[in-house]
Design a protein around this motif. Structure first.
Motif, PDB file in Angstrom:
ATOM      1  N   PHE A  68       0.845  -1.197   0.000  1.00 50.94           N
ATOM      2  CA  PHE A  68       0.000   0.000   0.000  1.00 50.94           C
ATOM      3  C   PHE A  68       0.883   1.250   0.000  1.00 50.94           C
ATOM      4  O   PHE A  68       2.069   1.202   0.325  1.00 50.94           O
ATOM      5  CB  PHE A  68      -0.974  -0.003   1.186  1.00 50.94           C
ATOM      6  N   ALA A  69       0.281   2.370  -0.371  1.00 50.89           N
ATOM      7  CA  ALA A  69       0.950   3.682  -0.324  1.00 50.89           C
ATOM      8  C   ALA A  69       2.228   3.738  -1.156  1.00 50.89           C
ATOM      9  O   ALA A  69       3.189   4.413  -0.791  1.00 50.89           O
ATOM     10  CB  ALA A  69       1.245   4.066   1.130  1.00 50.89           C
ATOM     11  N   SER A  70       2.238   3.012  -2.271  1.00 55.29           N
ATOM     12  CA  SER A  70       3.469   2.988  -3.069  1.00 55.29           C
ATOM     13  C   SER A  70       3.207   3.266  -4.550  1.00 55.29           C
ATOM     14  O   SER A  70       4.081   3.061  -5.376  1.00 55.29           O
ATOM     15  CB  SER A  70       4.144   1.621  -2.931  1.00 55.29           C
ATOM     16  N   ALA A  90       3.101  13.397  -6.589  1.00 47.70           N
ATOM     17  CA  ALA A  90       1.688  13.017  -6.673  1.00 47.70           C
ATOM     18  C   ALA A  90       1.516  11.594  -6.172  1.00 47.70           C
ATOM     19  O   ALA A  90       2.356  10.731  -6.428  1.00 47.70           O
ATOM     20  CB  ALA A  90       1.188  13.110  -8.107  1.00 47.70           C
ATOM     21  N   GLN A  91       0.439  11.376  -5.473  1.00 41.83           N
ATOM     22  CA  GLN A  91       0.130  10.018  -5.021  1.00 41.83           C
ATOM     23  C   GLN A  91      -0.832   9.395  -6.026  1.00 41.83           C
ATOM     24  O   GLN A  91      -1.044   9.919  -7.104  1.00 41.83           O
ATOM     25  CB  GLN A  91      -0.438  10.058  -3.601  1.00 41.83           C
ATOM     26  N   GLY A  92      -1.425   8.303  -5.653  1.00 39.85           N
ATOM     27  CA  GLY A  92      -2.332   7.622  -6.570  1.00 39.85           C
ATOM     28  C   GLY A  92      -1.703   6.326  -7.063  1.00 39.85           C
ATOM     29  O   GLY A  92      -1.033   5.619  -6.296  1.00 39.85           O
ATOM     30  N   ARG A 279     -11.427   9.381  -0.845  1.00 44.01           N
ATOM     31  CA  ARG A 279     -10.860   8.985  -2.139  1.00 44.01           C
ATOM     32  C   ARG A 279      -9.350   8.780  -1.969  1.00 44.01           C
ATOM     33  O   ARG A 279      -8.522   9.241  -2.740  1.00 44.01           O
ATOM     34  CB  ARG A 279     -11.208   9.981  -3.251  1.00 44.01           C
ATOM     35  N   GLY A 280      -9.008   8.095  -0.888  1.00 45.07           N
ATOM     36  CA  GLY A 280      -7.608   7.749  -0.639  1.00 45.07           C
ATOM     37  C   GLY A 280      -7.128   6.709  -1.640  1.00 45.07           C
ATOM     38  O   GLY A 280      -7.914   6.115  -2.376  1.00 45.07           O
ATOM     39  N   CYS A 281      -5.829   6.480  -1.652  1.00 47.50           N
ATOM     40  CA  CYS A 281      -5.242   5.524  -2.600  1.00 47.50           C
ATOM     41  C   CYS A 281      -5.614   4.096  -2.185  1.00 47.50           C
ATOM     42  O   CYS A 281      -5.803   3.820  -0.997  1.00 47.50           O
ATOM     43  CB  CYS A 281      -3.734   5.684  -2.623  1.00 47.50           C
ATOM     44  N   ALA A 282      -5.663   3.215  -3.167  1.00 48.77           N
ATOM     45  CA  ALA A 282      -6.139   1.847  -2.932  1.00 48.77           C
ATOM     46  C   ALA A 282      -5.366   1.166  -1.805  1.00 48.77           C
ATOM     47  O   ALA A 282      -4.138   1.162  -1.805  1.00 48.77           O
ATOM     48  CB  ALA A 282      -5.996   1.042  -4.218  1.00 48.77           C
ATOM     49  N   GLY A 283      -6.092   0.634  -0.853  1.00 50.14           N
ATOM     50  CA  GLY A 283      -5.485  -0.174   0.207  1.00 50.14           C
ATOM     51  C   GLY A 283      -4.789   0.605   1.299  1.00 50.14           C
ATOM     52  O   GLY A 283      -4.290   0.015   2.262  1.00 50.14           O
ATOM     53  N   CYS A 284      -4.727   1.926   1.186  1.00 54.30           N
ATOM     54  CA  CYS A 284      -3.962   2.696   2.181  1.00 54.30           C
ATOM     55  C   CYS A 284      -4.694   2.705   3.526  1.00 54.30           C
ATOM     56  O   CYS A 284      -5.884   3.012   3.580  1.00 54.30           O
ATOM     57  CB  CYS A 284      -3.741   4.119   1.698  1.00 54.30           C
ATOM     58  N   PRO A 285      -3.985   2.411   4.614  1.00 50.34           N
ATOM     59  CA  PRO A 285      -4.657   2.406   5.921  1.00 50.34           C
ATOM     60  C   PRO A 285      -4.928   3.811   6.459  1.00 50.34           C
ATOM     61  O   PRO A 285      -5.649   3.953   7.441  1.00 50.34           O
ATOM     62  CB  PRO A 285      -3.651   1.669   6.821  1.00 50.34           C
ATOM     63  N   MET A 286      -4.321   4.849   5.832  1.00 50.59           N
ATOM     64  CA  MET A 286      -4.541   6.216   6.321  1.00 50.59           C
ATOM     65  C   MET A 286      -5.042   7.087   5.163  1.00 50.59           C
ATOM     66  O   MET A 286      -4.323   7.945   4.666  1.00 50.59           O
ATOM     67  CB  MET A 286      -3.234   6.790   6.896  1.00 50.59           C
ATOM     68  N   PRO A 287      -6.277   6.868   4.703  1.00 46.79           N
ATOM     69  CA  PRO A 287      -6.750   7.679   3.569  1.00 46.79           C
ATOM     70  C   PRO A 287      -6.680   9.161   3.923  1.00 46.79           C
ATOM     71  O   PRO A 287      -7.025   9.544   5.036  1.00 46.79           O
ATOM     72  CB  PRO A 287      -8.196   7.215   3.373  1.00 46.79           C
ATOM     73  N   CYS A 288      -6.221   9.980   2.974  1.00 53.67           N
ATOM     74  CA  CYS A 288      -6.021  11.389   3.334  1.00 53.67           C
ATOM     75  C   CYS A 288      -6.616  12.350   2.314  1.00 53.67           C
ATOM     76  O   CYS A 288      -6.306  13.530   2.324  1.00 53.67           O
ATOM     77  CB  CYS A 288      -4.545  11.674   3.551  1.00 53.67           C
ATOM     78  N   TYR A 289      -7.441  11.853   1.410  1.00 53.22           N
ATOM     79  CA  TYR A 289      -8.198  12.736   0.512  1.00 53.22           C
ATOM     80  C   TYR A 289      -9.678  12.418   0.697  1.00 53.22           C
ATOM     81  O   TYR A 289     -10.055  11.242   0.779  1.00 53.22           O
ATOM     82  CB  TYR A 289      -7.823  12.495  -0.952  1.00 53.22           C
ATOM     83  N   PHE A 290     -10.499  13.474   0.706  1.00 56.16           N
ATOM     84  CA  PHE A 290     -11.934  13.273   0.943  1.00 56.16           C
ATOM     85  C   PHE A 290     -12.757  14.160   0.027  1.00 56.16           C
ATOM     86  O   PHE A 290     -12.293  15.213  -0.413  1.00 56.16           O
ATOM     87  CB  PHE A 290     -12.282  13.601   2.407  1.00 56.16           C
ATOM     88  N   LEU A 485       7.751   5.228  -1.401  1.00 53.24           N
ATOM     89  CA  LEU A 485       6.736   5.081  -0.352  1.00 53.24           C
ATOM     90  C   LEU A 485       6.133   6.457  -0.086  1.00 53.24           C
ATOM     91  O   LEU A 485       6.850   7.458  -0.043  1.00 53.24           O
ATOM     92  CB  LEU A 485       7.367   4.515   0.925  1.00 53.24           C
ATOM     93  N   CYS A 486       4.824   6.491   0.119  1.00 53.12           N
ATOM     94  CA  CYS A 486       4.112   7.769   0.191  1.00 53.12           C
ATOM     95  C   CYS A 486       4.666   8.687   1.283  1.00 53.12           C
ATOM     96  O   CYS A 486       4.741   8.323   2.452  1.00 53.12           O
ATOM     97  CB  CYS A 486       2.630   7.515   0.451  1.00 53.12           C
ATOM     98  N   ARG A 487       5.017   9.906   0.896  1.00 54.60           N
ATOM     99  CA  ARG A 487       5.587  10.881   1.837  1.00 54.60           C
ATOM    100  C   ARG A 487       4.515  11.410   2.787  1.00 54.60           C
ATOM    101  O   ARG A 487       4.818  11.867   3.878  1.00 54.60           O
ATOM    102  CB  ARG A 487       6.271  12.005   1.073  1.00 54.60           C
ATOM    103  N   ARG A 488       3.254  11.357   2.385  1.00 52.47           N
ATOM    104  CA  ARG A 488       2.206  11.806   3.315  1.00 52.47           C
ATOM    105  C   ARG A 488       2.052  10.789   4.447  1.00 52.47           C
ATOM    106  O   ARG A 488       1.913  11.152   5.608  1.00 52.47           O
ATOM    107  CB  ARG A 488       0.877  12.013   2.567  1.00 52.47           C
ATOM    108  N   LEU A 489       2.099   9.521   4.106  1.00 52.68           N
ATOM    109  CA  LEU A 489       2.031   8.491   5.148  1.00 52.68           C
ATOM    110  C   LEU A 489       3.290   8.536   6.018  1.00 52.68           C
ATOM    111  O   LEU A 489       3.227   8.443   7.244  1.00 52.68           O
ATOM    112  CB  LEU A 489       1.906   7.107   4.496  1.00 52.68           C
TER     113      LEU A 489
HETATM  114  S1  SF4 Z   1      -1.413   8.583   2.879  1.00 52.72           S
HETATM  115 FE1  SF4 Z   1      -2.848   9.551   1.470  1.00 52.72          FE
HETATM  116  S2  SF4 Z   1      -1.631  10.011  -0.367  1.00 52.72           S
HETATM  117 FE2  SF4 Z   1      -0.505   8.506   0.847  1.00 52.72          FE
HETATM  118  S3  SF4 Z   1      -1.091   6.547   0.008  1.00 52.72           S
HETATM  119 FE3  SF4 Z   1      -2.456   6.976   1.740  1.00 52.72          FE
HETATM  120  S4  SF4 Z   1      -4.252   7.954   0.804  1.00 52.72           S
HETATM  121 FE4  SF4 Z   1      -2.604   8.023  -0.705  1.00 52.72          FE
END
Ligand code: SF4
Length: 597
Positions: A68-70, A90-92, A279-290, A485-489
């Protein structure tokens, strides 16, 4: 393994190549390989707005696996805003598709004679006419390419703002995730490249699947119990509004007043109370877009921290619905919200002071701001001054430099550095221009930062330990971006420890690294970016803040009476980096890192 590049010359054709194995060893991939390519393969003194400038997309070795988050990517180029390296993060899922299609890096050079889009399906690589996509926004472009190439197609594109060459146009992935900060969208528009659509293959099996799964499991369990992850999982980066208000980091009217409007001060609570869907990225345990559902059955994005602070506090727009609409228009038109709100706030102040001839943009005028944003996305016969971005606008309005919200030509994010000492240093020193997201420095906005950060956390105005912690963030962010690996996570949410990142990189590359190796990779990337800025940035790479934010304290608000002690902070920053007293990387450090100049 050697990194696989696909090079597209928009005038001549394409070629595949493998980079020397030492590049992956020393820079991993993603942002690291972009810095390496720009330093070693961009012809010296290539102007940003020249066909020879390189536009490089890259994903790290983790992208394309089932982790996830990659799935995100980094785009880099010589930025027209700064002259230095400009990145967009950009994530996604597009980065994952790039690697599944068989490439770690996509290099674009040249300028197409007509508008085109690039379609990649494994070995099948084609440039196609984009005439019918012209004028479409980022959501419509992604939908059109999915309709044409199938639902498994993943797209990045520019919107109308990039087509009309607004300086702070951004690239948007999948119609959902903006590559921030600005710079690369303008170069993509200049190259007449509307979009890149990829039909990816199947998942990549990493060399050590078990180790990867174990590290990810630890992260997932931490997220489940983390109050910070819960806050971000409720509102995304808007979660930080509460703390930003508490420390006085939201200031009004382009930072001229610390007297914050109540509606903006309580925006976090107001957005939290509304129904939303993720609308977080697939499988991410910490969705951060809504998204916020609207009565018409449509939806609007929950505005990020930067949108509320930028259009809300900085420009004076109080309606939360309008802020959500502005977030949506920026995403669809492909306009970076930080740079857009900075340019508008700056123009408002120039008009207010009589430096600009007309009075078309009064503080807080929602209709005027919405109209101006639409205009930015329309090609004007005579170039609109606002579309130049703050860096160039200050040259037009004489006497405005002191309050132009930019550093090295890049628009400053709307959090006020007079409230946060480490944040001020992060803006002044970032080699891409003043943006705390270079180092993903959220430390001072977090109530309980993790124990693995160096030294003790200190209150926002203190200088204690700020330098050591900023340098740690710089290097850790560079390694996250290199690994994919996602910098937001990893940093906005602080959910990935150094030990876990090390295990993830080892599992994804099959190469055993030590903690020291990982730290040196981060330092190497940051050092190369600094060298690039010192050689090519329009301001010579000088580490400074505009006069307003460095020497003029606010008269009111929670940050009143304070300015960040930059000279003291810079001296320690250079010393801790092992650089000269004026901030040049020394020959010894470069030799140690294996960087040739
Ligand atoms: S933390 Fe946010 S940007 Fe990063 S993978 Fe999860 S949903 Fe996507």
């Amino acid at each position: 393994m050697a990194l696989r590049t696909l090079t597209i010359d928009l005038e001549r054709g394409h070629a595949r190549q493998q980079l020397p194995a030492t590049v992956e060893r020393d820079y991993l991939g993603g942002r690291g390989v972009i810095a390496w390519l720009l330093w070693n393969h961009l012809p010296p003194d290539t102007p940003p707005m020249a066909p020879e400038n390189l536009l490089i997309f890259a994903a790290g070795p983790l992208a394309g696996t089932n982790a996830f988050a990659s799935g995100g990517f980094v785009v880099g180029t010589r930025s027209p805003l700064t002259g230095a390296i400009g990145y967009g993060w950009a994530q996604g899922h597009w980065g994952a598709q790039l690697r599944r299609a068989g490439y770690d890096v996509l290099v674009v050079r040249g300028q197409a004679p007509e508008w085109v889009y690039l379609y990649i399906d494994g070995d099948h690589v084609r440039l196609r006419s984009a005439e019918r996509l012209r004028g479409l926004d980022t959501v419509a472009t992604a939908a059109a390419l999915r309709a044409e190439h199938g639902d498994t197609t993943t797209t990045i594109c520019i919107g109308p703002a990039g087509e009309s060459e607004a300086s702070y146009a951004s690239i948007v992935a999948e119609g959902r995730y903006m590559a921030e900060p600005a710079g690369a969208g303008l170069v993509m528009g200049f190259k007449h490249l509307k979009a890149v659509a990829i039909r990816g293959g199947s998942s990549i099996i990493p060399p050590d699947e078990r180790r990867l799964a174990l590290a990810l499991d630890i992260i997932r369990r931490r997220v489940d119990t983390s109050p910070l992850a819960a806050g971000i999982g409720e509102l995304g980066s808007a979660h930080f509004l509460g703390r930003a208000v508490e420390v006085g980091a939201l200031t009004e009217q382009n930072g001229s007043s610390g007297d914050l409007d109540e509606q903006i001060a309580f925006a976090r609570a107001a957005f939290a109370a509304r129904p939303k869907h993720s609308r977080g990225c697939a499988g991410c345990p910490m969705p951060c877009y809504f998204d916020l559902p609207t009565r018409s059955g449509d939806s609007l994005p929950v505005p990020d921290l930067e949108v509320v602070a930028g259009f809300g506090a900085r420009c004076g727009i109080k309606s939360l619905d309008t802020l959500a609409k502005l977030a949506q228009r920026c995403l669809r038109l492909g306009l970076d919200p930080v740079a857009t709100s900075a340019a508008i706030a700056f123009m408002m102040e120039c008009q207010d002071r009589g430096l600009a001839p007309s009075r078309t943009l009064p503080w807080g005028d929602e209709d005027a701001v919405l109209a101006v944003i639409e205009r930015l996305a329309t090609r004007q016969e005579k170039r609109d001054i606002l579309s130049l971005g703050v860096g160039e606008m200050q040259e037009v309005f004489w006497g405005s430099n002191a309050f132009a919200p930019q550093v090295k030509g890049l628009a400053m994010p709307p959090l006020d550095p007079r409230a946060l000492t480490g944040f001020a240093l992060a803006l002044a020193t970032a080699p891409i221009g003043g943006d705390h997201r270079y180092a993903m420095y959220f430390d001072e906005l977090v109530n309980e930062p993790p124990a693995w950060l160096p030294e003790q956390a200190a209150e926002p105005h203190s200088t204690q330990h700020k330098v050591a912690r900023l340098i740690w963030h710089e290097r850790f962010a560079a390694v996250l971006d290199g690994a994919g690996l996602c910098r937001r996570l990893g940093l906005m949410g602080y959910q990935v420890s150094p030990g876990e990142l090390l295990a993830i990189i080892t599992a994804a590359t099959g190469v055993t690294l030590s903690g020291g190796d990982m730290a040196r990779i981060g330092e190497r990337i940051v050092t190369l970016e600094r060298l690039f800025a010192q050689r090519y940035a329009d301001n010579g790479g000088a580490d400074e803040l505009p006069q307003r934010w460095s020497t003029e304290p606010l008269a009111e608000g929670r940050a009143a009476g304070f300015t960040p002690p930059l000279p003291e902070l810079l001296a320690e920053y250079y010393r801790r980096h092992g650089w000269s007293r004026t901030g040049e990387p020394t020959a010894e450090r470069l030799a140690e890192l294996g960087i040739k100049v």
